[in-house]
Scaffold this motif. Structure first.
Motif, PDB file in Angstrom:
ATOM      1  N   THR A  47       0.807  -1.222   0.000  1.00  0.00           N
ATOM      2  CA  THR A  47       0.000   0.000   0.000  1.00  0.00           C
ATOM      3  C   THR A  47       0.841   1.273   0.000  1.00  0.00           C
TER       4      THR A  47
ATOM      5  N   TRP B  66      -6.920  -0.511  -2.588  1.00  0.00           N
ATOM      6  CA  TRP B  66      -6.433   0.825  -2.242  1.00  0.00           C
ATOM      7  C   TRP B  66      -5.616   1.420  -3.380  1.00  0.00           C
TER       8      TRP B  66
ATOM      9  N   TRP C 124      -4.615   5.241  -4.395  1.00  0.00           N
ATOM     10  CA  TRP C 124      -3.208   5.645  -4.228  1.00  0.00           C
ATOM     11  C   TRP C 124      -2.699   6.305  -5.500  1.00  0.00           C
TER      12      TRP C 124
END
Length: 220
Positions: free
Chosen positions: A134, A195, A199
């Protein structure tokens, strides 16, 4: 430990370098034992570092890190061999990014599945833990460079002992225990991987500035 890092890109070389600095013996795996990036990294990293094929790296590693692009991860792990992955902690750092329609990429796997779960099904005797996917590579190994380390790293997996091994490596990287957030079973990797589209949008908006997630709760 002896650790195999599969993948010679920025993420693979960054993780491998930090692991050597932490005192581990690291084999950087690629399709060829003479891969220029891997051989060059090993020459700079010192006597605890060497380059090898995916197969030989996985055979030597007590822990294996998948730092390859998600689109080729299954092929790379097949080259590493089911036999060489059996019983080992396999840390999956990859994301299932699909670049076929240009940039920013979409996800080739999402919602009801994840790359990490796909890997676990393909290699059922490996102990897959999703982590470190992440954020960008330099934050993975140096959390203190951003907000004094006051931000979060996530992991997910079905094997509690494997997650303990991963948490130990994360602490060596500088992550504080309260910022290592165990999201539970491996299916939580779905959210971790999803995610990435957000991002990428943040990255496109603010450029090459370092950022990461911090969970803020009224219970803290």
């Amino acid at each position: 430990m002896k650790i195999a890092v599969l993948g010679t890109g920025v993420v693979g070389r960054t993780l491998a370098g930090k692991l050597v600095e932490s005192g581990h013996d690291v084999v950087l795996g690629s399709r060829s034992a003479t891969n220029e990036a891997a051989v060059g990294w090993a020459a700079e990293a010192g006597p605890r570092a060497r380059a090898a094929t995916f197969f030989d790296a996985a055979a030597e590693g007590e822990v294996v890190i998948n730092a390859t692009p998600g689109a080729v991860s299954l092929d790379v792990l097949a080259a590493a061999s089911t036999l060489n992955l059996a019983g080992k902690v396999l840390i999956d750092v990859a994301n299932p990014l699909d670049h076929s329609a240009g940039f920013p990429p979409s996800l080739s796997i999402s919602n009801t599945d994840s790359l990490a779960e796909t890997i676990q099904r393909a290699f059922p005797t490996a102990r897959v833990v999703k982590a470190l996917n992440t954020m960008r590579a330099d934050v993975m190994v140096a959390p203190d460079r951003l907000a004094g380390g006051d931000h979060d790293v996530f992991m997910a997996g079905d094997d509690s002992e494997a997650k303990d091994v991963v948490a130990g490596l994360l602490r060596e990287f500088g992550w504080r225990p309260r910022h290592i957030r165990d999201l539970g079973p491996l299916e939580a990797a779905r959210g971790m991987e999803m995610w990435l589209p957000l991002w990428l949008r943040i990255f496109l908006k603010q450029g090459d500035r370092v950022f990461n997630i911090k969970v803020v709760s009224d219970q803290e």
